[in-house]
Design a protein around this motif. Structure first.
Motif, PDB file in Angstrom:
ATOM      1  N   TRP A 252       5.322   5.503 -29.500  1.00 31.62           N
ATOM      2  CA  TRP A 252       6.075   4.952 -28.372  1.00 31.62           C
ATOM      3  C   TRP A 252       5.201   4.049 -27.513  1.00 31.62           C
ATOM      4  O   TRP A 252       5.642   2.965 -27.094  1.00 31.62           O
ATOM      5  CB  TRP A 252       6.657   6.086 -27.530  1.00 31.62           C
ATOM      6  N   LEU A 253       3.972   4.458 -27.262  1.00 32.15           N
ATOM      7  CA  LEU A 253       3.070   3.624 -26.477  1.00 32.15           C
ATOM      8  C   LEU A 253       2.809   2.301 -27.192  1.00 32.15           C
ATOM      9  O   LEU A 253       2.706   1.244 -26.548  1.00 32.15           O
ATOM     10  CB  LEU A 253       1.749   4.356 -26.228  1.00 32.15           C
ATOM     11  N   GLY A 254       2.717   2.340 -28.527  1.00 30.17           N
ATOM     12  CA  GLY A 254       2.535   1.110 -29.282  1.00 30.17           C
ATOM     13  C   GLY A 254       3.724   0.178 -29.146  1.00 30.17           C
ATOM     14  O   GLY A 254       3.562  -1.027 -28.931  1.00 30.17           O
ATOM     15  N   LEU A 255       4.938   0.738 -29.266  1.00 33.68           N
ATOM     16  CA  LEU A 255       6.134  -0.092 -29.129  1.00 33.68           C
ATOM     17  C   LEU A 255       6.236  -0.710 -27.739  1.00 33.68           C
ATOM     18  O   LEU A 255       6.490  -1.917 -27.593  1.00 33.68           O
ATOM     19  CB  LEU A 255       7.387   0.746 -29.407  1.00 33.68           C
ATOM     20  N   THR A 256       6.051   0.109 -26.717  1.00 28.15           N
ATOM     21  CA  THR A 256       6.182  -0.398 -25.351  1.00 28.15           C
ATOM     22  C   THR A 256       5.102  -1.427 -25.037  1.00 28.15           C
ATOM     23  O   THR A 256       5.345  -2.385 -24.281  1.00 28.15           O
ATOM     24  CB  THR A 256       6.132   0.739 -24.323  1.00 28.15           C
ATOM     25  N   SER A 257       3.912  -1.245 -25.611  1.00 28.40           N
ATOM     26  CA  SER A 257       2.842  -2.221 -25.394  1.00 28.40           C
ATOM     27  C   SER A 257       3.209  -3.584 -25.957  1.00 28.40           C
ATOM     28  O   SER A 257       2.737  -4.618 -25.473  1.00 28.40           O
ATOM     29  CB  SER A 257       1.537  -1.733 -26.027  1.00 28.40           C
ATOM     30  N   VAL A 260       8.745  -3.676 -27.072  1.00 28.69           N
ATOM     31  CA  VAL A 260       9.893  -3.221 -27.845  1.00 28.69           C
ATOM     32  C   VAL A 260      10.594  -2.094 -27.095  1.00 28.69           C
ATOM     33  O   VAL A 260       9.983  -1.060 -26.807  1.00 28.69           O
ATOM     34  CB  VAL A 260       9.469  -2.730 -29.242  1.00 28.69           C
ATOM     35  N   SER A 261      11.861  -2.260 -26.782  1.00 26.95           N
ATOM     36  CA  SER A 261      12.642  -1.229 -26.104  1.00 26.95           C
ATOM     37  C   SER A 261      13.301  -0.320 -27.135  1.00 26.95           C
ATOM     38  O   SER A 261      13.702  -0.767 -28.211  1.00 26.95           O
ATOM     39  CB  SER A 261      13.719  -1.868 -25.227  1.00 26.95           C
ATOM     40  N   CYS A 262      13.414   0.945 -26.806  1.00 24.20           N
ATOM     41  CA  CYS A 262      14.045   1.882 -27.726  1.00 24.20           C
ATOM     42  C   CYS A 262      14.547   3.107 -26.972  1.00 24.20           C
ATOM     43  O   CYS A 262      14.045   3.439 -25.892  1.00 24.20           O
ATOM     44  CB  CYS A 262      13.078   2.311 -28.826  1.00 24.20           C
ATOM     45  N   ASP A 263      15.550   3.751 -27.547  1.00 24.91           N
ATOM     46  CA  ASP A 263      16.008   5.040 -27.065  1.00 24.91           C
ATOM     47  C   ASP A 263      15.267   6.124 -27.843  1.00 24.91           C
ATOM     48  O   ASP A 263      15.165   6.049 -29.077  1.00 24.91           O
ATOM     49  CB  ASP A 263      17.515   5.200 -27.277  1.00 24.91           C
ATOM     50  N   GLY A 271      14.039  23.934 -38.548  1.00 23.71           N
ATOM     51  CA  GLY A 271      12.896  24.654 -38.018  1.00 23.71           C
ATOM     52  C   GLY A 271      11.734  23.808 -37.556  1.00 23.71           C
ATOM     53  O   GLY A 271      10.638  24.327 -37.325  1.00 23.71           O
ATOM     54  N   ARG A 272      11.946  22.527 -37.369  1.00 17.87           N
ATOM     55  CA  ARG A 272      10.865  21.642 -36.926  1.00 17.87           C
ATOM     56  C   ARG A 272      11.417  20.625 -35.939  1.00 17.87           C
ATOM     57  O   ARG A 272      12.623  20.352 -35.913  1.00 17.87           O
ATOM     58  CB  ARG A 272      10.258  20.908 -38.121  1.00 17.87           C
ATOM     59  N   ALA A 273      10.541  20.081 -35.121  1.00 14.35           N
ATOM     60  CA  ALA A 273      10.933  19.043 -34.176  1.00 14.35           C
ATOM     61  C   ALA A 273      10.983  17.695 -34.890  1.00 14.35           C
ATOM     62  O   ALA A 273      10.099  17.383 -35.698  1.00 14.35           O
ATOM     63  CB  ALA A 273       9.940  18.977 -33.023  1.00 14.35           C
ATOM     64  N   VAL A 274      12.015  16.919 -34.600  1.00 11.20           N
ATOM     65  CA  VAL A 274      12.151  15.581 -35.177  1.00 11.20           C
ATOM     66  C   VAL A 274      12.369  14.579 -34.044  1.00 11.20           C
ATOM     67  O   VAL A 274      13.275  14.745 -33.229  1.00 11.20           O
ATOM     68  CB  VAL A 274      13.332  15.493 -36.171  1.00 11.20           C
ATOM     69  N   TRP A 275      11.521  13.558 -34.009  1.00  8.64           N
ATOM     70  CA  TRP A 275      11.625  12.495 -33.015  1.00  8.64           C
ATOM     71  C   TRP A 275      12.358  11.308 -33.618  1.00  8.64           C
ATOM     72  O   TRP A 275      12.049  10.887 -34.743  1.00  8.64           O
ATOM     73  CB  TRP A 275      10.231  12.042 -32.575  1.00  8.64           C
ATOM     74  N   TYR A 276      13.320  10.761 -32.873  1.00  7.97           N
ATOM     75  CA  TYR A 276      14.048   9.580 -33.306  1.00  7.97           C
ATOM     76  C   TYR A 276      13.832   8.443 -32.313  1.00  7.97           C
ATOM     77  O   TYR A 276      13.906   8.644 -31.094  1.00  7.97           O
ATOM     78  CB  TYR A 276      15.541   9.870 -33.436  1.00  7.97           C
ATOM     79  N   PHE A 277      13.594   7.271 -32.842  1.00  7.24           N
ATOM     80  CA  PHE A 277      13.420   6.058 -32.040  1.00  7.24           C
ATOM     81  C   PHE A 277      14.472   5.061 -32.502  1.00  7.24           C
ATOM     82  O   PHE A 277      14.426   4.583 -33.640  1.00  7.24           O
ATOM     83  CB  PHE A 277      12.022   5.477 -32.230  1.00  7.24           C
ATOM     84  N   LYS A 278      15.426   4.766 -31.632  1.00 10.38           N
ATOM     85  CA  LYS A 278      16.472   3.799 -31.940  1.00 10.38           C
ATOM     86  C   LYS A 278      16.131   2.495 -31.245  1.00 10.38           C
ATOM     87  O   LYS A 278      16.222   2.376 -30.017  1.00 10.38           O
ATOM     88  CB  LYS A 278      17.836   4.315 -31.481  1.00 10.38           C
ATOM     89  N   LEU A 279      15.725   1.513 -32.038  1.00  8.87           N
ATOM     90  CA  LEU A 279      15.263   0.248 -31.474  1.00  8.87           C
ATOM     91  C   LEU A 279      16.441  -0.623 -31.042  1.00  8.87           C
ATOM     92  O   LEU A 279      17.474  -0.661 -31.726  1.00  8.87           O
ATOM     93  CB  LEU A 279      14.415  -0.507 -32.497  1.00  8.87           C
ATOM     94  N   GLU A 280      16.278  -1.265 -29.896  1.00  8.18           N
ATOM     95  CA  GLU A 280      17.333  -2.130 -29.361  1.00  8.18           C
ATOM     96  C   GLU A 280      17.216  -3.550 -29.900  1.00  8.18           C
ATOM     97  O   GLU A 280      16.153  -3.947 -30.379  1.00  8.18           O
ATOM     98  CB  GLU A 280      17.251  -2.135 -27.832  1.00  8.18           C
TER      99      GLU A 280
END
Length: 280
Positions: A252-257, A260-263, A271-280
């Motif tokens: 996320w820090l790379g995208l924002t640098s 790039v905007s994203c949700d 049983g595991r955490a999953v991160w989703y990045f939806k790019l605008e």
């Protein structure tokens, strides 16, 4: 929030286990607390960062003598909260790095010693099920200190031979981006700003440098996920979802640098955490 050169902080951050026994300057402590107070993340969470004073002995970290200052990252103990702790904690760690402060993600701390110097268990302090190291594993009631970190100044002469070998042979080696994808991804066709995010993500620290994160990218390059493989178990570390949150933070820090905007969303799947990045 104070402007930070995140890429430089990611590149110079090292896990330190030998510290000078001197306190951080008051101005530095004030800047750390201000960062905690003003921190902005792209998702809602209940992670708390508490800065504490430690005793200059090995009771807290066991493997090395604690410097006078430290910080604890507290949250609930479901998979998503634990992974959010990695994300939020890494932002703090990287900010501290930018100030010239040495740190070390540490999960196997002595619980009784942390409770003595930083009371945090409240009504759960007397539970007979409280573990000796860290908060243990599995979900429990209330919030727990998932990990802690020392905050201090590096002391080279105190580094053990094993740590020097680990530093030169293990800790800083990272897999190339192309080895971290699930599915058939042509890395060369990724937009440079997205590749940049992945490049910072792969540099995230992980327990024993396991680098157990995996990336997926949708065909239209608009949806990206970061998670560990289904069923993954680490040999020594009970909470590998922390590491996934750290990796997601770097991405996320790379995208924002790069503007790039994203949700950003965080869910638990299989049983595991999953991160989703939806790019605008």
């Amino acid at each position: 929030m104070e402007k930070v050169d995140w890429e430089n902080a990611i590149n110079i951050r090292r896990s330190t286990r030998s510290f000078q026994i001197r306190s951080l300057e008051m101005e530095t402590m004030d800047r750390l607390q201000s960062f905690v107070n003003d921190m902005r993340t792209p998702f809602k969470h209940d992670v708390t960062i508490r800065i504490f004073k430690a005793n200059p002995n090995k009771k807290l970290y066991t493997a090395f003598t604690a410097p006078p200052d430290g910080a604890a990252f507290l949250s609930k103990t479901d998979a998503c909260s634990i992974s959010a702790t990695g994300f939020v904690g890494e932002m703090f760690v990287l900010y501290a790095t930018s100030l010239g402060i040495a740190t070390c993600w540490y999960g196997h701390y002595t619980l009784a010693e942390l409770e003595q110097i930083m009371p945090h268990l409240g009504v759960y302090a007397q539970l007979s099920t409280n573990p000796k190291w860290g908060y243990g594993k599995g979900m429990v009631q209330g919030k727990r200190a998932i990990c802690i970190t020392p905050l201090g100044y590096w002391r080279r002469e105190g580094v053990r031979v094993f740590d020097r070998m680990q530093e030169s042979l293990i800790s800083f080696k990272r897999k190339p981006v192309k080895e971290l994808f699930e599915g058939n991804i042509d890395v060369d066709k990724l937009p440079p700003e997205i590749f940049y995010g992945f490049d910072l993500a792969r540099k995230a620290p992980s327990a024993a440098n396991s680098q157990h994160w995996r990336f997926t990218v949708s065909p239209d390059l608009k949806k990206i996920s970061i998670a560990m493989p289904v069923g993954y178990k680490h040999v020594k570390w009970e909470h590998p979802d922390v590491d996934i949150g750290i990796c997601a933070c770097h991405f996320w820090l790379g995208l924002t640098s790069k503007g790039v905007s994203c949700d950003v969303s965080l869910t638990e799947e299989k049983g595991r955490a999953v991160w989703y990045f939806k790019l605008e």
